[in-house]
Design an enzyme around this catalytic site. Structure first.
Site, PDB file in Angstrom:
ATOM      1  N   GLU A 437       0.870  -1.202  -0.048  1.00 51.13           N
ATOM      2  CA  GLU A 437      -0.210   0.026  -0.080  1.00 51.13           C
ATOM      3  C   GLU A 437       0.876   1.384   0.091  1.00 51.13           C
ATOM      4  O   GLU A 437       0.645   2.189   0.750  1.00 51.13           O
ATOM      5  CB  GLU A 437      -0.855  -0.006   1.168  1.00 51.13           C
ATOM      6  CG  GLU A 437      -2.044  -1.131   1.021  1.00 51.13           C
ATOM      7  CD  GLU A 437      -3.093  -0.904   2.223  1.00 51.13           C
ATOM      8  OE1 GLU A 437      -3.112  -0.312   3.051  1.00 51.13           O
ATOM      9  OE2 GLU A 437      -4.162  -1.770   2.121  1.00 51.13           O
ATOM     10  N   GLU A 519      -4.669  -8.941   0.991  1.00 53.71           N
ATOM     11  CA  GLU A 519      -5.526  -8.715   2.088  1.00 53.71           C
ATOM     12  C   GLU A 519      -6.910  -8.657   1.971  1.00 53.71           C
ATOM     13  O   GLU A 519      -7.529  -8.007   0.953  1.00 53.71           O
ATOM     14  CB  GLU A 519      -5.352  -7.059   2.842  1.00 53.71           C
ATOM     15  CG  GLU A 519      -3.820  -7.086   3.273  1.00 53.71           C
ATOM     16  CD  GLU A 519      -3.859  -5.642   3.866  1.00 53.71           C
ATOM     17  OE1 GLU A 519      -4.483  -4.877   4.272  1.00 53.71           O
ATOM     18  OE2 GLU A 519      -2.455  -5.255   3.970  1.00 53.71           O
TER      19      GLU A 519
END
Length: 1009
Positions: A437, A519
């Site tokens: 991220e 995720e």
């Protein structure tokens, strides 16, 4: 700015780990024959020089003559933060409200004359963080990144007369905030002394590949980097011997290479293993390569490297396969902390955590979001768990003030190279991730950064795919955008929290790339807490002391999805390689959705921070395992009112389940058997779920047209007794789960888990009634006492909102259970553990001792600091927002007040929700009894808020709450006018108003007179 040392001698090259031996303490001369690698574990001195800042004097602490006798005696690995109590001031929820600061370590040791002429170095597996290492007062250099190993050459700087102490001094700093989650502080991984001849295998200098395994041949290629630190050129023969899992030599090789003085040369041997036995998740068979470096007939160095014979494929259309067998990655994300142990690396604690994950059906682990400890890689190799090893949580652009972005430009190439070298021989490692991220992924400079990182990884290991995990691909990137340019460089991509539609779009737009979920889900839950089972998303309770989230798979943040949605989305897409659940276990820090003291752990885990499974564990187990199982939710058939309708969910791997209450059948329900479009079978109900606003039907719809749930549902009016779920296959019972109504607490029972290799053992304490049934409402404070060669290293109960320290001998039970971590202190005698609480029969269990124990490890400096009780002047069953908690009724300000109103924001798949609860209560609380006969409450009424439809007033007595007598109510007539409740006067420490309504409530003031 990056931390650049003025002088730095960091060892380069590559090498292999070997068995370690003990190093003599400073008081004694080391024995001749010191091993190649010797753990520097015992005898360190530590001081937290500055717990609140990042500066402290350097000179005195690095000086070998400095008197450190007043410092704490510690063993490493060590984490100073976890030894401190959590505090609100000067800390952050991201750190679990634990302090960081600046600490110093010193270790004195002597070395024998036999080391003259040897090459000596010191290796650190990890220091949090910005380690500055001194030897005998000289700065060797520094290493900023906490999660990669490093080494310094000590040759020529050591005393080797057997008498004069050598002093290592290490400065470590943890400035807050330095991480988005709890990271610990100090030398939290192992340290070792490495001794070799001048001609030796380089650090990380063995690389084993198996290029022809896919063709069924057992070709083993061993590349060995030989260092020549002698004064002249020479010819080095490298001999390699491969041993099979039984220890038999099955192949040999040899190569001779000229090595100039001061240079490193690579020797390559290739050998063939007949009848190779592959490494797999079911049978993780490990081979080993013994490497001997021979010069003039003399063996100068020997190393041993574990590896596995296996081949993998990540196909863009057909998914992941291991040794030609298709399978999904059934993965979890795990941060590096270990609950009550903090960041301390202990092999037994790691193995316990991984075995919990295996029991859930896990076959893969993502090291979120940093390179792992060597012990974790070795455990995954041994247990058969595939690994996605990740480098960074940020690149050049940071996420918090003191994270890695300050050092990225100067250090990232070296750190990612160290990550790859350290784990390149592991059969469990199948993916290299260059980041998680990272904000730079959508910035102009991102593609160039990614290119450098990818080139570095592939330059070391071209055999594994290079990917990253990202939240910036929830739609197809525009051509030429930074996201597009980065993805085209990668082999594949891990997406975080994408809808089904968005992952389909990526697959169509990039047909040559493979995709998976790095995720998934991130539903939040508290073990034993349940709310609004008929809602797909529900609000949080912000009342102090009651901050928890529902375990009905229905508490979601704006970016998250339910576990069931994530499982269905992955299941239905053959091209999707699998998923990594966020998260396998609750971890310290990042206390979503409550970033408020004393909530100090996350809520994302399938098991809680103590390692006790939540209902989410059983949801994923029902989809990731095949053995017959059945699980009842809620895990509590005690704390309900008679006749109260209870939503009972059943997770199972079996299609037919009967629910039985006190011997009376409540009916049989069945899953439908369905098949994915590519022919894989699964179990699911057939009913609209309403869990995908993006689908025309409003429900997630499989490509085969199916909709449904992954659980069976009953609504059962509560009655005390026994509730049983019986799973049947072909009419035969194959599994059952049972809940029994508990009586009053009677005793404490202890259950010890088997200990793996390491110092730590885990003991679960349960508060039970006279029949041995766990009492889910019991919360007495337990005291653990240890006799024999052991101590309490830490305690935990899995409760996310808990103000006390972990490293002490007492803890309140939470929903009937708590866990003690017992550290061996060395010795073979029995370790006896006793847990007691006032009024309960104590529990006792016995553990074997082990010589692996540490006398000055976790818990050795524990100071008992009981939880500070929450002193309330007002309380409520439920508060809908952080600023409408009960205390807001008491400040005299009509603009503030308590309310149960909430708005749960929309997610990517669900609409926003805001639904009143049918019943709540508020109360006033006093430390001493009060005498009164009137309550005045100011109810706020507007377009959203209403008056209660019915009210009841009760007061606390020795028998519990009893209704007041002669209650009369005079309702206010305006939107914030006082309503008066009058009754026969009572004397009590708490008075409660129970409010029933079909709308939201708000009370701006509540007074007793």
């Amino acid at each position: 700015m990056p931390h650049t040392p003025s002088r730095r001698q960091v060892l380069g090259g590559f090498g292999a780990a070997v068995v370690t031996s003990a190093l003599a303490p400073a008081a004694k001369a080391a024995e001749p024959g010191l091993g190649r690698a010797t753990d520097l574990t015992d005898g360190w001195r530590f001081v937290l020089a500055n717990p609140d800042g990042v500066t402290a004097p350097d000179g005195p602490f690095a000086d070998p003559a400095f008197d450190d006798s007043s410092w704490q005696l510690v063993d490493v690995p060590h984490d100073w933060s976890i030894e401190l109590p959590p505090v609100e001031s000067g800390t952050y929820g991201s750190s679990g409200f634990f302090r960081g600061g600046l600490g110093w370590y010193r270790k004195a040791f002597t070395l024998p004359p036999s080391l003259a002429g040897k090459r000596v170095s010191v290796e650190f597996d990890g220091v949090y963080s910005d380690a500055h290492v001194h030897l005998n007062g000289e700065l060797l250099g520094n290493h900023p990144y906490a999660y990669t190993g490093f080494a310094f050459d000590l040759t020529g700087r050591l005393h080797t007369d057997g008498r004069t102490p050598n002093v290592l001094a290490v400065r470590a700093v943890n400035p807050l905030p330095s991480s988005r989650w709890y990271a610990g502080s100090g030398i939290y991984r192992k340290v070792r002394l490495v001794v070799t001849e001048p001609v030796h295998v380089a650090r990380h200098g063995t690389f084993v590949t198996t290029p022809d395994i896919a063709a069924g041949r057992g070709t083993v290629r061993v590349a060995t980097d030989v260092v020549n630190d002698s004064g002249g050129a020479l010819a080095a023969e490298v001999r390699t011997a491969v041993t099979d899992p039984a220890g038999r030599v099955v192949a040999k090789g040899s190569a001779t290479v000229p090595v100039p003085a001061g240079k490193t040369v690579t020797a390559v041997t290739t050998q063939t293993v007949a009848g190779p036995k592959p490494w797999s998740v079911e049978e993780p068979r490990l081979y080993r390569v013994r490497t001997d470096v021979v010069v003039a007939g003399r063996v100068l160095d020997t190393t041993t490297t574990a590896f596995g014979l296996r081949h993998t494929e990540f196909h863009p259309d057909h998914g992941f396969s291991l040794n030609g067998v298709p399978m999904k990655l059934r993965g979890v994300n795990l941060h590096a902390s270990q609950g009550a142990l903090g960041a301390v690396i202990d092999a037994a604690a790691l193995e316990r955590q991984l075995r919990l994950m295996l029991a859930m059906g896990v076959n893969a682990l993502r090291t979120a979001h940093n390179p792992p400890a060597p012990e974790l890689v070795a455990a995954c190799d041994r247990l058969g768990i595939l690994m996605m090893v990740e480098a960074f949580d940020c690149w050049r652009t940071g996420k918090v003030e003191f994270d890695y972005h300050r050092d990225f430009d100067a250090w990232s190439a070296r750190d990612i190279a160290e990550m790859v070298h350290a784990a390149k021989n592991s059969p469990s490692v199948v993916l290299w991730s260059i980041g998680n991220e990272v904000p730079d992924a959508s910035m102009a400079g991102g593609p160039a950064i990614a290119a450098d990182l990818v080139e570095t990884v592939r330059g070391i290991d071209p055999t594994r795919p290079v990917i990253m995990g990202s939240d910036r691909y929830r739609s197809v990137p525009a051509p030429g955008s930074p996201q597009d340019l980065i993805l085209r460089q990668l082999d594949g991509l891990g997406v975080n929290y994408n809808t089904a539609q968005s992952i389909d779009g990526l697959h169509a737009a990039y047909p040559d790339k493979f995709f998976f979920e790095s995720e998934s889900s991130s539903e939040t839950s508290t073990r034993g807490a349940y709310q609004d089972p008929d809602l797909l998303n529900t609000g949080e309770n912000h009342t102090p002391g009651k901050r928890a989230t529902s375990s009905y798979d229905n508490n979601l943040a704006s970016w998250t999805f339910s576990g069931e949605y994530s499982l269905k989305k992955d299941r239905d897409r053959k091209f999707c390689q699998g998923q990594f659940l966020w998260a396998g276990q609750d971890y310290l820090g990042e206390p979503t959705p409550y970033d408020v003291f004393p909530v100090k752990t996350s809520f994302f885990g399938a098991v809680d921070s103590a390692g006790l499974p939540k209902d989410a564990f059983h949801l994923f187990r029902s989809q990731w395992t095949t053995a017959p199982m059945v699980h009842l939710t809620p895990m509590d058939w005690t704390t309900h009112r008679p006749g109260e309708p209870v939503a009972v969910w059943v997770y199972s791997t079996v299609d037919t389940v009967e629910l039985v209450l006190n011997g009376r059948s409540l009916g049989v329900k069945k899953f439908d058997r369905k098949t994915t479009v590519d022919g894989r079978s699964y179990l699911e109900t057939t009913e609209p779920v309403g869990d995908d606003k993006n689908d025309p039907s409003g429900s997630y719809t499989s490509p085969n047209g199916g909709v449904g749930k992954l659980h069976l549902t009953w609504t059962v009016p509560f009655e005390p007794g026994t509730l049983t779920a019986i799973a049947r296959s072909g009419g035969r019972e194959v599994a059952r789960d049972r809940l029994v109504t508990a009586g009053p607490p009677h005793a404490v029972t202890l259950t010890a888990e088997p200990r793996g290799d390491g110092a730590m053992a885990f003991v679960t304490a349960s508060v039970v009634d006279s029949r041995g049934v766990v009492v889910p409402g019991a919360e007495p404070v337990l005291r653990f006492v240890v006799r024999g060669p052991g101590r309490v290293a830490g305690v935990d109960n899995g409760r996310q909102e808990l103000a006390q320290s972990y490293q002490q001998p007492t803890i309140p039970v939470f929903h009937g259970q708590a866990v003690a971590v017992i550290a061996a202190t060395g010795g073979r005698g029995a370790i006896t553990v006793t847990a007691s609480a006032p009024g309960l029969a104590p529990g006792t269990t016995t553990l074997p001792g082990t010589n692996l124990g540490q006398r000055n490890g976790p818990g050795a400096r524990a100071v008992e600091q009981p939880e500070v009780p929450i002193v309330l002047a007002a309380d409520a069953s439920y508060s809908g927002a952080p600023d409408t908690v009960p205390a807001a009724m008491l400040d005299g300000d009509p603009a503030t007040g308590w309310s149960n109103h909430y708005v749960k924001q929309a997610t990517a798949a669900l609409k926003a929700v805001s639904r009143p609860r049918p019943e709540d209560w508020v109360s006033l609380v006093w430390p001493r009894p009060q005498h009164f006969g009137t309550l005045t409450a100011n109810f706020v009424v507007d377009a959203t808020l209403v008056l209660p439809e019915t009210t009841e007033v009760a007061y606390r007595t020795a028998r519990g709450f009893e209704p007041v007598r002669g209650l009369k109510i005079a309702w206010g007539t305006g939107p914030n006018d006082p309503t008066t409740f009058s009754f026969e006067p009572v004397t009590t420490t708490e008075v409660r108003i129970t409010l029933k309504t079909r709308g939201f409530l708000r009370i701006s003031a509540l007074v007793a007179r």
